[in-house]
Design a protein around this motif. Sequence first.
Motif, mmCIF file in Angstrom:
data_model
loop_
_atom_site.group_PDB
_atom_site.id
_atom_site.type_symbol
_atom_site.label_atom_id
_atom_site.label_comp_id
_atom_site.label_asym_id
_atom_site.label_seq_id
_atom_site.Cartn_x
_atom_site.Cartn_y
_atom_site.Cartn_z
ATOM 1 N N ASP A 86 1.107 -1.229 0.026
ATOM 2 C CA ASP A 86 -0.107 -0.156 0.554
ATOM 3 C C ASP A 86 0.694 1.260 0.207
ATOM 4 O O ASP A 86 0.880 2.040 0.801
ATOM 5 N N TYR A 87 1.230 1.794 -1.619
ATOM 6 C CA TYR A 87 2.188 3.050 -1.029
ATOM 7 C C TYR A 87 1.751 4.300 -1.303
ATOM 8 O O TYR A 87 2.182 5.323 -0.534
ATOM 9 N N SER A 88 0.214 4.031 -1.527
ATOM 10 C CA SER A 88 -0.203 5.446 -0.642
ATOM 11 C C SER A 88 -0.494 6.184 -0.102
ATOM 12 O O SER A 88 -0.220 7.625 0.624
ATOM 13 N N GLY A 89 -1.016 4.933 0.842
ATOM 14 C CA GLY A 89 -1.033 5.043 2.203
ATOM 15 C C GLY A 89 0.550 5.514 2.986
ATOM 16 O O GLY A 89 0.352 5.825 4.056
ATOM 17 N N ALA A 90 1.303 4.401 2.572
ATOM 18 C CA ALA A 90 2.886 4.540 3.408
ATOM 19 C C ALA A 90 3.970 5.871 2.936
ATOM 20 O O ALA A 90 3.672 6.789 3.964
#
Length: 79
Positions: A50-54
Amino acid sequence: MSFSFLKSRKLQIIIAAAIVVLAPSSYAAASYYQSNKLVSDADKLVVSGDYSGAISKYDQALTSWKWNDKKITPRKLPP
């Protein structure tokens, strides 16, 4: 209950100095802990994909720890 010992001027100065010293350092410690927790959560999100959350968590960590942004080093995200 009588607090007659608090009438001592020296004791009042010591208590005031302790409050002046402890309040900012407690705030700094709490914000440092919060930013480390956010970085830890972001690292877990990177591992799960989950890159956008990271990225959001890393940004929150940078804003919560204002004293030294260079201490917070997020993982390199894939393009």
